[in-house]
Design a protein around this motif. Sequence first.
Motif, PDB file in Angstrom:
ATOM      1  N   LEU A   1       0.809  -1.220   0.000  1.00 24.28           N
ATOM      2  CA  LEU A   1       0.000   0.000   0.000  1.00 24.28           C
ATOM      3  C   LEU A   1       0.841   1.269   0.000  1.00 24.28           C
ATOM      4  O   LEU A   1       0.577   2.194  -0.762  1.00 24.28           O
ATOM      5  CB  LEU A   1      -0.927   0.001   1.223  1.00 24.28           C
ATOM      6  CG  LEU A   1      -1.880  -1.196   1.358  1.00 24.28           C
ATOM      7  CD1 LEU A   1      -2.754  -1.029   2.588  1.00 24.28           C
ATOM      8  CD2 LEU A   1      -2.729  -1.364   0.117  1.00 24.28           C
ATOM      9  N   GLY A   2       1.854   1.335   0.856  1.00 23.37           N
ATOM     10  CA  GLY A   2       2.634   2.561   0.987  1.00 23.37           C
ATOM     11  C   GLY A   2       3.346   2.949  -0.291  1.00 23.37           C
ATOM     12  O   GLY A   2       3.299   4.115  -0.716  1.00 23.37           O
ATOM     13  N   PHE A   3       4.042   2.010  -0.912  1.00 25.85           N
ATOM     14  CA  PHE A   3       4.755   2.320  -2.157  1.00 25.85           C
ATOM     15  C   PHE A   3       3.809   2.812  -3.252  1.00 25.85           C
ATOM     16  O   PHE A   3       4.055   3.849  -3.878  1.00 25.85           O
ATOM     17  CB  PHE A   3       5.540   1.093  -2.623  1.00 25.85           C
ATOM     18  CG  PHE A   3       6.919   0.969  -2.017  1.00 25.85           C
ATOM     19  CD1 PHE A   3       7.257   1.625  -0.843  1.00 25.85           C
ATOM     20  CD2 PHE A   3       7.882   0.181  -2.613  1.00 25.85           C
ATOM     21  CE1 PHE A   3       8.521   1.517  -0.286  1.00 25.85           C
ATOM     22  CE2 PHE A   3       9.155   0.065  -2.066  1.00 25.85           C
ATOM     23  CZ  PHE A   3       9.482   0.727  -0.908  1.00 25.85           C
ATOM     24  N   PRO A   4       2.709   2.098  -3.553  1.00 27.05           N
ATOM     25  CA  PRO A   4       1.808   2.593  -4.604  1.00 27.05           C
ATOM     26  C   PRO A   4       1.188   3.950  -4.293  1.00 27.05           C
ATOM     27  O   PRO A   4       0.986   4.773  -5.196  1.00 27.05           O
ATOM     28  CB  PRO A   4       0.741   1.493  -4.693  1.00 27.05           C
ATOM     29  CG  PRO A   4       1.424   0.265  -4.199  1.00 27.05           C
ATOM     30  CD  PRO A   4       2.334   0.752  -3.107  1.00 27.05           C
ATOM     31  N   PHE A   5       0.864   4.205  -3.011  1.00 26.56           N
ATOM     32  CA  PHE A   5       0.305   5.513  -2.660  1.00 26.56           C
ATOM     33  C   PHE A   5       1.338   6.616  -2.894  1.00 26.56           C
ATOM     34  O   PHE A   5       0.993   7.724  -3.326  1.00 26.56           O
ATOM     35  CB  PHE A   5      -0.163   5.531  -1.208  1.00 26.56           C
ATOM     36  CG  PHE A   5      -1.404   4.717  -0.944  1.00 26.56           C
ATOM     37  CD1 PHE A   5      -2.196   4.269  -1.991  1.00 26.56           C
ATOM     38  CD2 PHE A   5      -1.787   4.394   0.345  1.00 26.56           C
ATOM     39  CE1 PHE A   5      -3.340   3.519  -1.764  1.00 26.56           C
ATOM     40  CE2 PHE A   5      -2.924   3.640   0.593  1.00 26.56           C
ATOM     41  CZ  PHE A   5      -3.704   3.204  -0.470  1.00 26.56           C
ATOM     42  N   GLU A   6       2.596   6.332  -2.590  1.00 21.34           N
ATOM     43  CA  GLU A   6       3.647   7.322  -2.825  1.00 21.34           C
ATOM     44  C   GLU A   6       3.739   7.674  -4.305  1.00 21.34           C
ATOM     45  O   GLU A   6       3.841   8.853  -4.683  1.00 21.34           O
ATOM     46  CB  GLU A   6       4.988   6.780  -2.330  1.00 21.34           C
ATOM     47  CG  GLU A   6       6.155   7.744  -2.513  1.00 21.34           C
ATOM     48  CD  GLU A   6       7.482   7.147  -2.113  1.00 21.34           C
ATOM     49  OE1 GLU A   6       8.517   7.795  -2.384  1.00 21.34           O
ATOM     50  OE2 GLU A   6       7.516   6.035  -1.545  1.00 21.34           O
ATOM     51  N   THR A   7       3.699   6.657  -5.157  1.00 18.51           N
ATOM     52  CA  THR A   7       3.722   6.890  -6.611  1.00 18.51           C
ATOM     53  C   THR A   7       2.501   7.694  -7.044  1.00 18.51           C
ATOM     54  O   THR A   7       2.599   8.610  -7.876  1.00 18.51           O
ATOM     55  CB  THR A   7       3.765   5.547  -7.356  1.00 18.51           C
ATOM     56  OG1 THR A   7       4.938   4.838  -6.973  1.00 18.51           O
ATOM     57  CG2 THR A   7       3.774   5.764  -8.862  1.00 18.51           C
ATOM     58  N   THR A   8       1.352   7.358  -6.492  1.00 19.19           N
ATOM     59  CA  THR A   8       0.107   8.054  -6.831  1.00 19.19           C
ATOM     60  C   THR A   8       0.206   9.534  -6.519  1.00 19.19           C
ATOM     61  O   THR A   8      -0.156  10.397  -7.344  1.00 19.19           O
ATOM     62  CB  THR A   8      -1.067   7.431  -6.053  1.00 19.19           C
ATOM     63  OG1 THR A   8      -1.169   6.048  -6.385  1.00 19.19           O
ATOM     64  CG2 THR A   8      -2.375   8.136  -6.374  1.00 19.19           C
ATOM     65  N   ILE A   9       0.697   9.850  -5.339  1.00 19.44           N
ATOM     66  CA  ILE A   9       0.793  11.254  -4.918  1.00 19.44           C
ATOM     67  C   ILE A   9       1.812  12.002  -5.770  1.00 19.44           C
ATOM     68  O   ILE A   9       1.553  13.131  -6.228  1.00 19.44           O
ATOM     69  CB  ILE A   9       1.152  11.333  -3.429  1.00 19.44           C
ATOM     70  CG1 ILE A   9       0.006  10.785  -2.577  1.00 19.44           C
ATOM     71  CG2 ILE A   9       1.474  12.764  -3.017  1.00 19.44           C
ATOM     72  CD1 ILE A   9       0.360  10.561  -1.120  1.00 19.44           C
ATOM     73  N   ALA A  10       2.973  11.396  -5.992  1.00 21.88           N
ATOM     74  CA  ALA A  10       4.022  12.075  -6.754  1.00 21.88           C
ATOM     75  C   ALA A  10       3.575  12.369  -8.176  1.00 21.88           C
ATOM     76  O   ALA A  10       3.813  13.467  -8.705  1.00 21.88           O
ATOM     77  CB  ALA A  10       5.293  11.224  -6.766  1.00 21.88           C
ATOM     78  N   THR A  11       2.908  11.413  -8.815  1.00 14.58           N
ATOM     79  CA  THR A  11       2.457  11.611 -10.192  1.00 14.58           C
ATOM     80  C   THR A  11       1.352  12.653 -10.252  1.00 14.58           C
ATOM     81  O   THR A  11       1.310  13.491 -11.170  1.00 14.58           O
ATOM     82  CB  THR A  11       1.972  10.289 -10.792  1.00 14.58           C
ATOM     83  OG1 THR A  11       2.965   9.276 -10.610  1.00 14.58           O
ATOM     84  CG2 THR A  11       1.689  10.441 -12.281  1.00 14.58           C
ATOM     85  N   THR A  12       0.454  12.626  -9.282  1.00 16.88           N
ATOM     86  CA  THR A  12      -0.614  13.633  -9.238  1.00 16.88           C
ATOM     87  C   THR A  12      -0.037  15.030  -9.078  1.00 16.88           C
ATOM     88  O   THR A  12      -0.506  15.985  -9.724  1.00 16.88           O
ATOM     89  CB  THR A  12      -1.582  13.317  -8.087  1.00 16.88           C
ATOM     90  OG1 THR A  12      -2.157  12.023  -8.287  1.00 16.88           O
ATOM     91  CG2 THR A  12      -2.689  14.359  -8.005  1.00 16.88           C
ATOM     92  N   ARG A  13       0.985  15.163  -8.258  1.00 19.78           N
ATOM     93  CA  ARG A  13       1.622  16.479  -8.094  1.00 19.78           C
ATOM     94  C   ARG A  13       2.263  16.945  -9.404  1.00 19.78           C
ATOM     95  O   ARG A  13       2.232  18.148  -9.726  1.00 19.78           O
ATOM     96  CB  ARG A  13       2.640  16.426  -6.962  1.00 19.78           C
ATOM     97  CG  ARG A  13       1.998  16.347  -5.587  1.00 19.78           C
ATOM     98  CD  ARG A  13       3.017  16.141  -4.472  1.00 19.78           C
ATOM     99  NE  ARG A  13       3.978  17.244  -4.376  1.00 19.78           N
ATOM    100  CZ  ARG A  13       4.925  17.322  -3.446  1.00 19.78           C
ATOM    101  NH1 ARG A  13       5.030  16.348  -2.526  1.00 19.78           N
ATOM    102  NH2 ARG A  13       5.762  18.340  -3.412  1.00 19.78           N
ATOM    103  N   LEU A  14       2.828  16.025 -10.171  1.00 17.27           N
ATOM    104  CA  LEU A  14       3.375  16.391 -11.480  1.00 17.27           C
ATOM    105  C   LEU A  14       2.272  16.895 -12.405  1.00 17.27           C
ATOM    106  O   LEU A  14       2.450  17.882 -13.136  1.00 17.27           O
ATOM    107  CB  LEU A  14       4.078  15.187 -12.111  1.00 17.27           C
ATOM    108  CG  LEU A  14       5.429  14.781 -11.525  1.00 17.27           C
ATOM    109  CD1 LEU A  14       5.879  13.450 -12.108  1.00 17.27           C
ATOM    110  CD2 LEU A  14       6.481  15.852 -11.788  1.00 17.27           C
ATOM    111  N   ILE A  15       1.131  16.200 -12.389  1.00 14.57           N
ATOM    112  CA  ILE A  15       0.002  16.640 -13.213  1.00 14.57           C
ATOM    113  C   ILE A  15      -0.450  18.027 -12.792  1.00 14.57           C
ATOM    114  O   ILE A  15      -0.605  18.930 -13.626  1.00 14.57           O
ATOM    115  CB  ILE A  15      -1.159  15.623 -13.109  1.00 14.57           C
ATOM    116  CG1 ILE A  15      -0.770  14.291 -13.767  1.00 14.57           C
ATOM    117  CG2 ILE A  15      -2.424  16.195 -13.759  1.00 14.57           C
ATOM    118  CD1 ILE A  15      -1.779  13.178 -13.539  1.00 14.57           C
ATOM    119  N   LEU A  16      -0.672  18.217 -11.490  1.00 15.84           N
ATOM    120  CA  LEU A  16      -1.179  19.490 -10.987  1.00 15.84           C
ATOM    121  C   LEU A  16      -0.204  20.635 -11.231  1.00 15.84           C
ATOM    122  O   LEU A  16      -0.615  21.786 -11.402  1.00 15.84           O
ATOM    123  CB  LEU A  16      -1.475  19.385  -9.489  1.00 15.84           C
ATOM    124  CG  LEU A  16      -2.666  18.506  -9.103  1.00 15.84           C
ATOM    125  CD1 LEU A  16      -2.737  18.337  -7.592  1.00 15.84           C
ATOM    126  CD2 LEU A  16      -3.965  19.094  -9.639  1.00 15.84           C
TER     127      LEU A  16
END
Length: 382
Positions: free
Chosen positions: A212-227
């Motif tokens: 869970l932790g690793f995928p959530f980290e990727t999710t947040i980082a990629t979303t920040r790139l989009i935003l």
Amino acid sequence: MTLAARLVDIHSHVYLPRYAALLRARTTVPRILTSSRDGKPDDRLLILDRDTGRPVGPQYWDRDEKIKFMDRHGIDLTVVSSANPWLDFLPASEAQTLASQLNEDLEQYCADSPSLSPSLKRIYGFGMLPLVPEISIAALLEAIDQISKLSYLKGIIMGTRGIGKGLDDEALDPVWAALEKTGLVVFLHPHYGVNSEEWGEKNNGHVLPLALGFPFETTIATTRLILAGVFDRFPSLRLLLAHSGGALPQLSSRLASCIDHDPVVASRLEHDARWYLGKLYYDAIAYGPEELGFVSDVIARSQRYEPGSSIPTNAPVDRALGSKRMLFGTDHPFFPPLQSTEKWQSVVDNLQAIDAVSGWGQAEKDNVHGGNALSLFNLIQL
């Protein structure tokens, strides 16, 4: 066997001897801790706080062991990367020197690997940037230039913290520009997960941080790139997400709705948030055909959000189209079987999942197995 039918592993790690030696010399995490168990040396890799470690041995750094693993599972070609935590724990000057040395080491590691054909090696690599606080942008651009000139390095592996403020830090714009210009693939890989306090006091091994932790980290980082508009400013940037993009595919419509209803960001981006997911690449390490099929659908759905598109939101998606941005991986040498077996269950599960995705024909499965990787890393013509 045609090139398109090759099996290519794009998510495989190596702790090069120079890096392993550094970890052995450390007394705090990250480190390789040598102790004794049952009268025998017991080397364990500790990379996270509260980490009990995992056994390490030659499979972590010996190229011959990597080749044996590949042969055992029918893998023709592997794109290896140094594993987390990379250089995050080093001061800038030391990180810069070590990154350069490790890139040269990895180039030699690949160059000395067996050949698949007269012009194609069995091992290629992702280089490393000295992404640490206080590093100069000039040093990062120098590292990109070095990697782009090394014959067997086809991209870079990158964590989520950038130079301390995350990957949406505008100071990194020259880095994204250089990566876009060179065409190097950026493999975004997590390390820190989420706050360890969220996992509670019960000993659940590595399950919660890794699953869970690793995928959530990727999710947040990629979303920040989009935003941050990174993909608007650098539309040709080639970003490969570990672990099938984490939770981002599942949450992408919720993300789009939140953006549309937030005055801070509602007019910031050039596209609907779901459009950007079709411009990314994803490893196929999800272990289940339903999960892979869903990610493929989300990739294909991005066409609805192309400028001027007349595709209705309830139109069926072409799952085969989404498969073009998905690539097989193993995460070797992690996730070995707990008991001795000829093949690793983690690898078998990934391959069986690809083969069982409803809506993918043999051509799509072959491309996820290897054809997409050969194309992405510009190896298809070799």
